[in-house]
Design a protein around this motif. Structure first.
Motif, short mmCIF file in Angstrom:
data_model
loop_
_atom_site.label_atom_id
_atom_site.label_comp_id
_atom_site.label_asym_id
_atom_site.label_seq_id
_atom_site.Cartn_x
_atom_site.Cartn_y
_atom_site.Cartn_z
N ASP A 36 4.64 -3.44 -6.87
CA ASP A 36 4.49 -4.08 -8.18
C ASP A 36 3.25 -4.96 -8.19
O ASP A 36 2.49 -4.97 -9.17
CB ASP A 36 5.74 -4.91 -8.48
N ALA A 37 3.01 -5.69 -7.10
CA ALA A 37 1.85 -6.57 -7.01
C ALA A 37 0.55 -5.78 -6.95
O ALA A 37 -0.51 -6.30 -7.31
CB ALA A 37 1.98 -7.47 -5.79
N ALA A 38 0.62 -4.54 -6.51
CA ALA A 38 -0.59 -3.71 -6.42
C ALA A 38 -1.15 -3.35 -7.79
O ALA A 38 -2.31 -2.97 -7.92
CB ALA A 38 -0.29 -2.44 -5.62
N LYS A 39 -0.31 -3.44 -8.81
CA LYS A 39 -0.72 -3.15 -10.19
C LYS A 39 -1.24 -1.72 -10.35
O LYS A 39 -2.20 -1.44 -11.06
CB LYS A 39 -1.81 -4.13 -10.65
N ASN A 40 -0.57 -0.79 -9.65
CA ASN A 40 -0.95 0.62 -9.72
C ASN A 40 0.32 1.42 -9.97
O ASN A 40 1.13 1.63 -9.07
CB ASN A 40 -1.63 1.05 -8.42
N ARG A 41 0.50 1.86 -11.21
CA ARG A 41 1.73 2.55 -11.60
C ARG A 41 1.92 3.86 -10.86
O ARG A 41 3.04 4.25 -10.55
CB ARG A 41 1.74 2.78 -13.11
N LEU A 42 0.82 4.55 -10.57
CA LEU A 42 0.93 5.84 -9.89
C LEU A 42 1.43 5.65 -8.46
O LEU A 42 2.30 6.40 -8.00
CB LEU A 42 -0.42 6.55 -9.88
N LEU A 43 0.92 4.64 -7.77
CA LEU A 43 1.41 4.35 -6.42
C LEU A 43 2.91 4.09 -6.44
O LEU A 43 3.66 4.61 -5.62
CB LEU A 43 0.69 3.14 -5.84
N ALA A 44 3.35 3.25 -7.38
CA ALA A 44 4.77 2.89 -7.48
C ALA A 44 5.62 4.10 -7.80
O ALA A 44 6.72 4.29 -7.23
CB ALA A 44 4.96 1.81 -8.53
N ALA A 45 5.16 4.96 -8.70
CA ALA A 45 5.93 6.14 -9.09
C ALA A 45 6.04 7.12 -7.93
O ALA A 45 7.11 7.70 -7.68
CB ALA A 45 5.28 6.81 -10.30
N LEU A 46 4.96 7.33 -7.21
CA LEU A 46 4.99 8.25 -6.07
C LEU A 46 5.89 7.72 -4.96
O LEU A 46 6.62 8.48 -4.33
CB LEU A 46 3.57 8.47 -5.54
N TYR A 47 5.84 6.41 -4.73
CA TYR A 47 6.68 5.80 -3.71
C TYR A 47 8.16 5.96 -4.05
O TYR A 47 8.98 6.30 -3.19
CB TYR A 47 6.32 4.32 -3.57
N ALA A 48 8.49 5.73 -5.31
CA ALA A 48 9.88 5.89 -5.73
C ALA A 48 10.33 7.34 -5.57
O ALA A 48 11.46 7.62 -5.15
CB ALA A 48 10.04 5.45 -7.18
N GLY A 49 9.44 8.28 -5.91
CA GLY A 49 9.77 9.69 -5.76
C GLY A 49 9.98 10.08 -4.31
O GLY A 49 10.89 10.86 -3.98
N ILE A 50 9.14 9.55 -3.42
CA ILE A 50 9.29 9.81 -1.99
C ILE A 50 10.65 9.31 -1.50
O ILE A 50 11.37 10.01 -0.79
CB ILE A 50 8.16 9.11 -1.20
N ASN A 51 11.01 8.09 -1.88
CA ASN A 51 12.29 7.53 -1.43
C ASN A 51 13.47 8.32 -1.98
O ASN A 51 14.49 8.49 -1.30
CB ASN A 51 12.39 6.07 -1.85
N ASP A 52 13.36 8.79 -3.22
CA ASP A 52 14.43 9.62 -3.77
C ASP A 52 14.60 10.89 -2.94
O ASP A 52 15.73 11.34 -2.68
CB ASP A 52 14.11 10.00 -5.22
N ALA B 278 1.10 6.27 4.08
CA ALA B 278 -0.20 6.05 3.43
C ALA B 278 -0.05 5.25 2.14
O ALA B 278 -0.87 4.38 1.84
CB ALA B 278 -0.87 7.40 3.15
N LEU B 279 1.00 5.53 1.36
CA LEU B 279 1.23 4.81 0.12
C LEU B 279 1.49 3.33 0.39
O LEU B 279 0.97 2.46 -0.33
CB LEU B 279 2.43 5.41 -0.62
N GLU B 280 2.29 3.02 1.40
CA GLU B 280 2.62 1.63 1.69
C GLU B 280 1.39 0.85 2.15
O GLU B 280 1.20 -0.32 1.79
CB GLU B 280 3.72 1.56 2.76
N ILE B 281 0.55 1.48 2.96
CA ILE B 281 -0.66 0.80 3.43
C ILE B 281 -1.62 0.53 2.27
O ILE B 281 -2.18 -0.56 2.15
CB ILE B 281 -1.34 1.65 4.53
N GLU B 282 -1.79 1.51 1.40
CA GLU B 282 -2.67 1.32 0.25
C GLU B 282 -2.10 0.28 -0.71
O GLU B 282 -2.85 -0.52 -1.29
CB GLU B 282 -2.89 2.65 -0.48
N ALA B 283 -0.78 0.29 -0.88
CA ALA B 283 -0.16 -0.70 -1.76
C ALA B 283 -0.38 -2.12 -1.23
O ALA B 283 -0.64 -3.05 -2.01
CB ALA B 283 1.34 -0.43 -1.89
N ALA B 284 -0.29 -2.31 0.08
CA ALA B 284 -0.53 -3.63 0.65
C ALA B 284 -1.95 -4.09 0.39
O ALA B 284 -2.20 -5.26 0.05
CB ALA B 284 -0.25 -3.60 2.16
#
Length: 271
Positions: free
Chosen positions: A157-173, A100-106
């Motif tokens: 990064d292009a999505a310009k949404n810090r929360l999306l990026a932070a959650l995605y990084a946390g998921i990958n961790d 869901a995060l990746e689709i919204e980021a796109a």
């Protein structure tokens, strides 16, 4: 940086430093320029630079070592608190949320991307040609190189949404942890990954958020998937043959439309 107020300068400085990291210009493990040099590059005071460095250090992207300098520790924000929170959820639930995060980021990347974002995505797509990790935690569990696709990070990064990026990084961790080793795989070939990236990039470049969503949905269907003990793929979504055919037909129609548009553009350029 053409900024006016102090808060504007602080935000612009933080964005400048963060972009240097996410694009790979400052690689993980490398030392960043010293404070006076950064102040000169950004055109702000050293206190503003210092605060930006502290902010990035607080989310795990930078680390300052006394007497040695400041080093890049992660290409994306990390959070031990989020990692701990995710322990309560199943692997299936975590992957569903990642999807869901990746689709919204796109979608958001198509709406908010800049020319600089497109240039960075184009470079990343070229660099990852032939790479079958996009990202992937393979059967062998290569945790050191898993989930390291710069292209994916740059979409966030292009999505310009810090929360999306932070959650995605946390998921990958969370997906890197030993308990998930051997349970995740990437079923797409390198050629399929390149095709998927090209589709996502093209939609973001054209700022077509609908095509961006469709392209990313198609991509994450065979990006990181769960496998059982027999190395059989556990489908992320169960679709009937008729439903899958509708998806395939829509993708084919989109490809034909894009091919026709490219042919028309070529004809006009030759005229």
């Amino acid at each position: 940086m053409a900024v006016t107020t102090g808060s504007d300068r602080a935000r612009a400085t933080l964005a400048y430093l963060r972009r240097k990291i996410t694009t790979g210009e400052w690689p993980v493990g490398g030392r960043i320029p010293i404070e006076p040099e950064l102040a000169e590059q950004t055109g702000v005071g050293r206190s503003t630079v210092r605060e930006a460095v502290r902010s990035l250090a607080s989310i795990g992207m930078l680390e300052t070592l006394p007497g040695r300098g400041t080093f890049v520790r992660s290409a994306a924000p990390t959070s031990s608190l989020l990692n701990e929170f995710l322990t309560d959820f199943t692997l299936e639930e975590i992957l569903s949320y990642r999807r869901a995060l990746e689709i919204e980021a796109a979608q958001q990347a198509a709406l908010h991307r800049t020319d600089e974002d497109i240039a960075a995505l184009e470079r990343a797509a070229v660099e990852e040609v032939g790479c079958t990790r996009c990202p992937v935690l393979g059967f062998a569990g290569d945790v050191d190189t898993a989930f390291d696709s710069r292209f994916h990070r740059l979409v966030f990064d292009a999505a310009k949404n810090r929360l999306l990026a932070a959650l995605y990084a946390g998921i990958n961790d969370r997906l890197r942890t030993p308990e998930h080793r051997g349970r995740l795989a990437n079923v797409a070939t390198g050629a399929e990954m390149e095709r998927d990236h090209a589709r996502v990039l093209d939609a973001i470049r054209r700022q077509d958020f609908i095509d961006a969503v469709h392209a990313m949905v198609n991509h994450v269907d065979h990006d990181v998937v769960i496998v059982n003990d027999q190395h059989e793929v556990v489908p992320p979504l169960v679709r009937s043959p008729e439903q899958q055919q509708r998806i395939d037909d829509a993708q084919l129609a989109q490809d034909l439309t894009q091919a026709q548009a490219q042919e028309l553009a070529q004809q006009q350029s030759r005229a």
